[in-house]
Motif scaffolding. Structure first.
Motif, PDB file in Angstrom:
ATOM      1  N   TYR A 123       0.822  -1.211   0.000  1.00 37.07           N
ATOM      2  CA  TYR A 123       0.000   0.000   0.000  1.00 37.07           C
ATOM      3  C   TYR A 123       0.855   1.260   0.000  1.00 37.07           C
ATOM      4  O   TYR A 123       0.432   2.302  -0.493  1.00 37.07           O
ATOM      5  CB  TYR A 123      -0.983  -0.017   1.172  1.00 37.07           C
ATOM      6  CG  TYR A 123      -0.384   0.202   2.542  1.00 37.07           C
ATOM      7  CD1 TYR A 123      -0.382   1.468   3.105  1.00 37.07           C
ATOM      8  CD2 TYR A 123       0.146  -0.858   3.267  1.00 37.07           C
ATOM      9  CE1 TYR A 123       0.143   1.676   4.366  1.00 37.07           C
ATOM     10  CE2 TYR A 123       0.677  -0.657   4.516  1.00 37.07           C
ATOM     11  CZ  TYR A 123       0.677   0.607   5.075  1.00 37.07           C
ATOM     12  OH  TYR A 123       1.206   0.806   6.302  1.00 37.07           O
ATOM     13  N   GLN A 124       2.088   1.192   0.521  1.00 41.47           N
ATOM     14  CA  GLN A 124       2.936   2.377   0.481  1.00 41.47           C
ATOM     15  C   GLN A 124       3.567   2.577  -0.889  1.00 41.47           C
ATOM     16  O   GLN A 124       3.911   3.692  -1.272  1.00 41.47           O
ATOM     17  CB  GLN A 124       4.011   2.285   1.562  1.00 41.47           C
ATOM     18  CG  GLN A 124       3.404   2.470   2.946  1.00 41.47           C
ATOM     19  CD  GLN A 124       4.442   2.500   4.033  1.00 41.47           C
ATOM     20  OE1 GLN A 124       5.642   2.482   3.772  1.00 41.47           O
ATOM     21  NE2 GLN A 124       3.970   2.525   5.273  1.00 41.47           N
ATOM     22  N   LEU A 137      -8.461   4.840  -1.450  1.00 42.10           N
ATOM     23  CA  LEU A 137      -7.323   4.170  -0.837  1.00 42.10           C
ATOM     24  C   LEU A 137      -6.029   4.944  -1.057  1.00 42.10           C
ATOM     25  O   LEU A 137      -5.133   4.918  -0.225  1.00 42.10           O
ATOM     26  CB  LEU A 137      -7.181   2.739  -1.389  1.00 42.10           C
ATOM     27  CG  LEU A 137      -8.244   1.774  -0.895  1.00 42.10           C
ATOM     28  CD1 LEU A 137      -8.098   0.431  -1.591  1.00 42.10           C
ATOM     29  CD2 LEU A 137      -8.139   1.588   0.609  1.00 42.10           C
ATOM     30  N   SER A 138      -5.921   5.621  -2.223  1.00 38.28           N
ATOM     31  CA  SER A 138      -4.688   6.362  -2.481  1.00 38.28           C
ATOM     32  C   SER A 138      -4.826   7.814  -2.035  1.00 38.28           C
ATOM     33  O   SER A 138      -4.025   8.661  -2.404  1.00 38.28           O
ATOM     34  CB  SER A 138      -4.360   6.297  -3.971  1.00 38.28           C
ATOM     35  OG  SER A 138      -5.480   6.748  -4.706  1.00 38.28           O
ATOM     36  N   THR A 144      -5.510   5.934  -8.814  1.00 42.35           N
ATOM     37  CA  THR A 144      -4.521   6.108  -7.752  1.00 42.35           C
ATOM     38  C   THR A 144      -3.458   7.119  -8.158  1.00 42.35           C
ATOM     39  O   THR A 144      -2.482   7.319  -7.448  1.00 42.35           O
ATOM     40  CB  THR A 144      -3.842   4.762  -7.410  1.00 42.35           C
ATOM     41  OG1 THR A 144      -3.115   4.324  -8.565  1.00 42.35           O
ATOM     42  CG2 THR A 144      -4.843   3.701  -7.019  1.00 42.35           C
ATOM     43  N   SER A 165     -12.309  -5.936   0.027  1.00 42.83           N
ATOM     44  CA  SER A 165     -11.251  -6.804   0.556  1.00 42.83           C
ATOM     45  C   SER A 165     -11.735  -8.241   0.636  1.00 42.83           C
ATOM     46  O   SER A 165     -10.964  -9.182   0.433  1.00 42.83           O
ATOM     47  CB  SER A 165     -10.827  -6.349   1.950  1.00 42.83           C
ATOM     48  OG  SER A 165     -10.413  -5.017   1.916  1.00 42.83           O
ATOM     49  N   ALA A 181      -4.879  -4.457  -1.664  1.00 38.45           N
ATOM     50  CA  ALA A 181      -3.566  -4.005  -1.206  1.00 38.45           C
ATOM     51  C   ALA A 181      -2.806  -3.339  -2.345  1.00 38.45           C
ATOM     52  O   ALA A 181      -2.151  -2.313  -2.157  1.00 38.45           O
ATOM     53  CB  ALA A 181      -2.771  -5.187  -0.667  1.00 38.45           C
ATOM     54  N   GLY A 223      -3.602   0.131  -2.671  1.00 39.74           N
ATOM     55  CA  GLY A 223      -3.242   1.054  -1.607  1.00 39.74           C
ATOM     56  C   GLY A 223      -3.902   0.776  -0.270  1.00 39.74           C
ATOM     57  O   GLY A 223      -3.820   1.591   0.635  1.00 39.74           O
ATOM     58  N   ALA A 224      -4.556  -0.393  -0.123  1.00 41.74           N
ATOM     59  CA  ALA A 224      -5.167  -0.698   1.168  1.00 41.74           C
ATOM     60  C   ALA A 224      -4.115  -1.290   2.091  1.00 41.74           C
ATOM     61  O   ALA A 224      -3.364  -2.173   1.689  1.00 41.74           O
ATOM     62  CB  ALA A 224      -6.317  -1.684   0.986  1.00 41.74           C
ATOM     63  N   ASN A 225      -4.077  -0.803   3.314  1.00 42.51           N
ATOM     64  CA  ASN A 225      -3.179  -1.364   4.306  1.00 42.51           C
ATOM     65  C   ASN A 225      -3.819  -2.635   4.871  1.00 42.51           C
ATOM     66  O   ASN A 225      -4.748  -2.579   5.663  1.00 42.51           O
ATOM     67  CB  ASN A 225      -2.969  -0.335   5.424  1.00 42.51           C
ATOM     68  CG  ASN A 225      -1.985  -0.823   6.460  1.00 42.51           C
ATOM     69  OD1 ASN A 225      -1.702  -2.014   6.545  1.00 42.51           O
ATOM     70  ND2 ASN A 225      -1.457   0.095   7.231  1.00 42.51           N
TER      71      ASN A 225
END
Lengths: 234, 468, 332, 329
Positions: free
Chosen positions: A71-72, A103-104, A151, D213, D221, D224-226
């Motif tokens: 995700y990072q 999410l981004s 994103t 999810s 993920a 960008g999902a943790n």
């Protein structure tokens, strides 16, 4: 620049990658060519962070991202469209895109993002409210790419972007990739079809058994009989 | 032969004389004075090693309301005996194991015998477990006192000729019959034209026996055509926490009385939820067992005016303390040691340990050395001692050899502010000799209910007559 | 040498026989010191059959059955009914009855359940096992409900063991079961190393490829399922002859959990795994039962073992041999 | 006829009941039969509410993490014990016998305690997510065993009650019928919880993330999902709901060791019938199981448990994804 250097990957005692190196500039289309199982998808998954390489470096604009969780890496500008698209089946196309923006942390720019997506894929408007499960293959591909664009990536990884598409649709996607490139995004395509790859990409890498055996321009590749022979599988 | 008859005559006198009148009649200042005279001077060296007791009780789950007091009763007796110098100078040590499902209970029992090498055993509440452990006890030849697990099956069909197993608590048939007779007398059911009965019992030997014996008693005493069974349910033991579906069904069938043998956590859950549905205002609850164990927790705010059974065994208020000091001192000692009042399982376990003590001492007076298991068994058979609940007699002959007998007691539930929980009020004592299969009766177990007592009642009781 | 050692610690029939023989020799000695642990070994040897059967399905076919208690229950209640209604207490007839009834049950449910894989198969097996459990549990007048059915000591070839004392009886039981286990282990070994066994493994490793090369997956799984059922029912038959009590417990899902854990503990996919696992599991269980808080001890042990020893004991032993050998080679 | 110690109200009701039966049999019985039916339906709702509160958490965890969490009912029972063992006493000290706070605070306290406790075992969940089914089943089974003994360690082995709210709420009399008010409160609360949960899952961003999810966590993920945060959120929500359910349920029953396993068996069937990982499925499944239990209790008590499994198997055969629509939530 997205720079992959000497990537090694081992999964359950099998060497999947044995020294893969790739470089992609912004506003550049690069293709990775190789037969099935050559390591294209594994290279992508290593860049995205799904696989953990045992050795090697992955840099985005001189920043090492190999230690970062997936995700990072998204925040650092890696966009990913997997081979089977993996559009979330039970939420709508719009929600797919919306989720990616959320999410981004680009939700505040969602209007700009939607504009951009609709310029590249105007068709999407027709099935924005349809659930992923009910989309056709081409539609899924559009949603998957659009979702990734939401994103706001600097580098977009397209795994088998043209597989299973009708020739007309392939043309359609070639235009889309051109437009994405013109947004300043570096596009990397994994492709097993040499003809399509040489038409789209400015730079080519050839993978064989987890190793980079060739890199250069399309014309270089077509002239390199040795590599072409391997690619043809004879 | 003559010896046998002699003993039987003696017993007859004992049961009809002592047992019926025992509660008021007998007074003693010292707890447990066995019938045997004090031991003569030592004739042979007694080992000084401690005697080892195995205790097996429900320590967890819905049965803990019974298992804990049982364990406490046994430990109290052991501590009392040790304080006074042990049995013939030998102190008692104990090991506690937990009672669970039959299979695991048997396994724990084996561990006690084989690895802990116990000299005698006190334990078990569940009627599923005694028939499972009984044969193993016989096989391993270990002196075994079952505190409860009162199913008639144990000494009728599973271990019909026991050597090593004894059981302290009253047999189930006596329990069910006592509760039914108590209900008939206390609720004046004989005056009614028709009695609608609903049943709810736990689904295993005890519940099935209780169902059969309560039902046959109602049918015999009230007359078969005056009794109508409107609903029957057998929820699994400690499997149900929400009884509302059962409660609704019971109410919907509009019985006059609800006969029940739910115990432990089941009875607590049942009556609490039943109050919410107004069940107790619509019918009379006839329980053979609800008040028998941990009354402070099990029947804290039980509704007044229902038939409260104590497993036909013991309630700490009776025999009345001033008339029967053995009970008073037991209650006092137990309260001082554990902070709660004793109940049926604690009395049972307490008596079990003292039975062992008395039998060892009695055997010692006869053979002049510390007795072997066989000697102790011989001493136990036919023995009568005075326990907190009154005289208790060990049967020596079939049927139900090695079963202990004492008078049953049933009353009406009544909240008592002195104690802060529901107690047994207006108790009636039901002589055991009137409600249990007599020694030497030769019948066959009823094919449907599976017990001898059922056949006995069906064949020998006169219809429409209250036997007590 | 290294290869031979490694083979010995995993895939050699001799290892299994040597292991069982050592246990059989140790048994009387252990029994003298502690009959309780002797009984535990008795449990251990009794359960081997079920674990072998389970491992055929799980380790070699890739089907996780979370309802193997079903077949233990079928075996157990066959014995219970045979005694209760027919008065039969010959162990050889019990075994025959168990095998027959479990084959019938497996033939009824097998064709349905083997269509499923992974968690669906597990759930399916669990649900069916629970149905039978609830029937055993609820039909009191037939099955004795939770009280169960009590059975006397068995007789072998018409010779009654009723008069034997406790210790002798247990020795007879133990050696009878051990002997039987030798045969069962050998048969299973032959099954797994036959073309049929290889088919199963190929299905486990890659179903699509197996289908591609023309394997009848459905049929192969069904056969494995039936064999597995028979093996499990044999343990059911033996276990109740050991306890001499048939209760619904043996068909409850926690029993299935024990089967899974014991196999994993020993090492699934490795032939000797279930054999080692059966003994170690029962030793661990008896050890845990000595504590008041035995459930907690058992729970912690399960979690610790699954996390720290994912391949099971047999796998660990193999790895240890690997390490020692390579260390010595480097040192020398 | 004399009935000892019935109390004024009780004696009146007893006689009233007899009078109705004797003097006016026909009409009243029809009315009574309708009432019987209504009370049964009401019971079905109560049973379904409790089952839903357990099953929905089980489903959420399965949906997102693909773990059949055998320890989930232990969360529910932890909620029960928190209130029955400690919480209710504290609440009574604070609020005395005023009914409203006693209805509201215990479930919230239980939910909070359970959610916080779930943080302690969260690393274990993280470890098993993505591992084989057998590993997941065994580890959560181990957890279930540990939980059982933790209850015993902290709160002892005797059944515990916290029935004050149940008793204070009293009973509602409809005609000659009484039904406990507390059970109505449980039903309404379950409905409200279901509604809030639905809004969260289908109308909020986090809900969208959870649903996505559950369909493909790896892809989430890559977008960008943790993942750790998603899993944490899942476990927290599931345990919060279980705690809430336990805190709601316990005043009408008693906390007992061994309860977890009993509930597990039922909750599991609910999940199988409704569909693994389906929100709607938990509702449908809970309702079906509750109806089946009531019907079998009336008609064939011997099949009480067998029947729900038989139905589960039929549904598994015909529609393996369950009645709730499978992956669709």
């Amino acid at each position: 620049m997205l720079k992959v250097e000497d990537l090694h990957l081992r999964i359950s005692n099998t060497d999947i990658l044995r020294g893969v190196s790739i470089e992609v500039e912004k506003s550049e289309v690069v293709a990775i060519i190789g037969r099935n199982g050559a390591g294209k998808s594994s290279t992508f998954k290593s860049i995205v962070g799904i696989y953990k390489p045992s050795r090697g470096r992955i840099q985005v604009d001189d920043l090492d991202i190999i230690k970062l969780p997936p995700y990072q890496r998204v925040a650092k500008g890696i966009g990913y469209v997997p081979e089977d698209m993996r559009v979330f089946p039970w939420i709508t196309a719009k929600e797919n895109i919306y989720l990616a923006a959320y999410l981004s942390k680009n939700l505040d720019k969602i209007d700009d993002i939607m504009n951009m997506i609709l310029t590249i894929f105007p068709e999407i408007k027709n099935f924005l409210d349809r659930e992923g499960f009910y989309l056709s293959g081409g539609e899924k591909k559009m949603v998957a790419i659009a979702r990734s664009l939401a994103t706001l990536p600097k580098y977009l990884l397209l795994d088998e972007a043209f597989e299973g598409l009708a020739p007309i649709v392939v043309e359609r996607f070639k235009d889309a990739i051109e437009m994405i490139k013109n947004q300043g995004i570096g596009v990397i395509i994994a492709e097993s079809n040499v003809v399509i790859a040489t038409k789209i990409a400015e730079k080519l890498y050839v993978l064989e058994r987890g190793e980079t055996i060739f890199h250069g321009s399309p014309s270089d590749l077509l002239n390199n009989q040795e590599v072409m022979k391997i690619l043809r599988g004879s | 032969m003559s010896k046998k008859t002699g003993r039987r005559d003696f017993l007859k006198g004992l049961v009809s004389g002592l047992v019926v009148g025992g509660i008021a009649g007998v007074a003693g200042t010292e707890i447990y004075r066995g019938l045997a005279p004090p031991p003569p001077p030592v004739r042979e060296e007694i080992p000084t090693t401690p005697i080892k007791a195995g205790i097996q009780a429900y320590l967890t789950g819905g049965g803990a309301l019974w298992g804990k007091p049982m364990m406490q009763g046994a430990i109290l007796a052991i501590e009392e005996i040790n304080e006074r110098g042990g049995i013939l100078g030998r102190k008692i040590e104990y090991v506690v194991k937990s009672e669970t499902s039959p299979e695991e209970t048997v396994r724990e029992y084996r561990t006690l015998v084989l690895d802990e090498k116990i000299d005698f055993y006190v334990g078990l509440i569940s009627s599923s477990n005694t028939p499972a452990v009984g044969p193993v006890a016989e096989e391993l030849q270990t002196l075994t006192f079952f505190v409860d697990g009162c199913t008639d099956f144990l000494f009728e069909s599973v271990v019909p000729d026991p050597r090593f197993c004894f059981r302290i608590t009253n047999i189930q048939s006596a329990d069910g019959v006592a509760a039914a007779i108590g209900a008939i007398k206390l609720l004046n059911l004989t005056e009614k034209d028709k009695v609608r009965i609903a049943h709810i019992h736990p689904d295993y030997a005890y519940g099935r026996n209780a169902h059969a014996h309560m039902q046959i008693t109602f049918e015999k005493v009230l007359g078969k055509d005056r009794v109508e069974v409107v609903y029957e349910a057998f929820p699994g033991l400690f499997k149900i926490t929400d009884f509302s579906p059962y409660i609704t069904e019971i109410i919907a069938n509009r019985p006059d009385i609800l006969a029940s043998s739910l115990w432990g956590a089941d009875v607590v859950n049942f009556y609490k939820q039943a109050i919410g549905y107004g069940l107790f205002e619509k019918m009379k609850y006839v329980s053979c067992i609800a008040h028998a164990a941990s009354p402070a927790e099990a029947v804290k705010d039980f509704p007044d005016g229902h038939i409260a059974g104590v497993h036909a065994n013991y309630f700490f208020l009776y025999p009345e303390w001033d008339k029967y000091p053995i009970n008073k001192s037991f209650v006092n000692n137990y309260y001082r040691r554990w902070g709660t009042y004793p109940d049926s399982p604690s009395e049972g376990a307490y008596v079990a340990v003292y039975l062992y003590k008395n039998a060892v001492e009695k055997a010692y007076t006869m053979i002049g050395r510390f007795p072997e298991v066989d000697d102790i068994i011989r001493a136990l058979e036919g023995m009568t001692i005075y326990g907190p609940a009154g005289p208790i007699h060990v049967r020596a002959e079939k049927p139900n050899k090695h079963q202990c007998y004492k008078d049953g007691i049933v009353g009406i539930s009544k909240y008592d502010p002195r104690f802060g929980f529901s107690v047994l009020d207006k108790p009636i004592v039901i002589p055991i000799s009137k409600i249990t299969v007599p020694e030497g009766w030769e019948g066959t177990p009823d094919p449907k209910a599976g017990t001898l007592a059922y056949s006995w009642i069906r064949e020998t009781w006169r219809e429409g007559v209250v036997p007590v | 040498m290294v290869e031979r050692l490694k083979r010995f610690f995993g895939d050699d029939i001799k290892t299994n026989f040597i292991f069982l023989t050592i246990i059989a020799i140790l048994y009387p000695i252990i029994y003298v010191f502690s009959p309780g642990w002797g009984v535990v070994l008795g449990h251990g040897v009794t359960w081997i059959s079920a674990l072998l059967g389970f491992n055929l399905l799980f380790g070699y076919t890739g089907l996780l059955s979370f309802g193997h208690a079903l077949f233990l229950g079928v075996g157990a209640y066959t014995v219970g009914f045979m005694y209760k209604y027919l008065g039969i207490n010959n162990i050889e007839l019990h075994l025959l009855g168990g095998i027959l009834s479990s084959t019938v049950v497996a033939l009824i449910i097998g064709p349905i359940v083997v269509r499923y894989t992974r968690i669906f198969f597990a759930i399916f097996m669990l649900a069916i096992a629970q149905i039978l459990w609830s029937l055993y549990y609820k039909f009191y007048w037939v099955t004795g409900g939770t009280d169960g059915i009590k059975i006397p000591r068995f007789s072998i070839l018409g010779i009654s063991l009723e008069k034997l004392d406790f210790a002798t009886y247990h020795h007879v039981y133990f050696y009878f079961v051990t002997g039987l286990t030798f045969i069962l282990v050998y048969i299973m070994w032959r099954i797994i190393n036959s073309p049929f066994g290889l088919t199963l493994k190929s299905i486990r490793d890659n179903e699509t490829r197996a289908r591609f090369i023309g394997v009848d997956i459905y049929r192969a799984r069904l056969y494995a399922f039936i064999i597995s059922a028979i093996y499990a029912s044999i343990t059911g038959v033996l276990a109740v002859n050991h306890h001499r009590l048939v209760t619904p417990d043996i068909a409850y899902w926690t029993t299935s959990g024990k089967v899974v854990f014991a196999t994993l503990l020993g090492g699934a996919r490795i032939f000797i795994g279930p054999i080692v696992g059966s003994f170690v599991f029962h030793i661990i269980e008896s050890f845990a039962m000595k504590f008041i808080y035995w459930q907690m001890v058992m729970g912690i042990l399960i979690i610790a073992i699954v996390i720290l020893m994912p391949g099971g004991i047999a796998h660990l032993a193999r790895t240890l041999v690997d390490v020692v050998v390579s260390h010595r080679r480097r040192g020398g | 006829m004399h009935i000892a110690g019935l109390g004024k109200h009780g004696e009146k009701a007893w006689y009233q009941y007899k009078l109705i039966r004797v003097y006016n049999p026909r009409e009243t019985i029809d009315m009574l039969e309708i009432m019987d039916l209504l009370v049964r339906i009401y019971n079905i709702f109560f049973g379904a509410s409790v089952l839903f509160l357990i099953a929905v958490g089980l489903n959420i965890i399965y949906g997102v993490m693909k773990i059949v969490n055998l320890a989930h009912p232990a969360f529910f029972v932890l909620g029960c014990y928190t209130i029955a063992g400690t919480g209710m006493g504290v609440m009574i000290n604070i609020f005395g016998s005023s009914i409203i706070p006693l209805l509201i605070t215990p479930p919230l306290l239980a939910a909070f305690v359970v959610a916080v406790s779930s943080l302690l075992i969260f690393p274990l969940f993280l470890f098993i997510s993505g591992k084989g089914d057998e590993v997941q089943l065994l580890i959560t089974y181990g957890l279930l065993l540990i939980f059982e003994d933790i209850f015993r360690l902290i709160w002892g082995s005797e059944p515990l009650r916290a029935s004050q709210p149940f008793e204070l709420a009293g009973s509602l009399s409809i005609g000659e019928y009484l039904i406990p008010v507390y059970n109505i409160y449980v039903i309404i609360s379950a409905l409200v919880i279901a509604l809030i949960l639905w809004i969260f899952l289908f109308k909020s961003k986090s809900g969208l993330l959870l649903r996505a999810s559950s369909m493909d966590i790896e892809m989430a993920a890559a977008l960008g999902a943790n993942v750790k945060k998603v899993l944490l959120l899942t476990v927290l929500i599931a345990s919060f709901l279980a705690g809430l359910g336990g805190g709601l349920f316990i005043p009408s029953a008693s906390a007992m060791l061994g309860m977890s396993v009993e509930f597990l068996v039922l909750a599991f069937v609910v999940v199988v019938i409704g569909g693994l990982g389906s929100f709607l499925g938990s509702l449908v499944g809970a309702f079906i199981v509750s109806v089946l239990r009531t019907i079998t209790l009336i008609l064939f008590p011997e099949l009480e448990l067998a029947l729900i499994y038989i139905v589960a198997i039929i549904i598994l055969t015909l529609k393996p994804e369950g009645l709730g629509g499978g992956k669709k939530w």
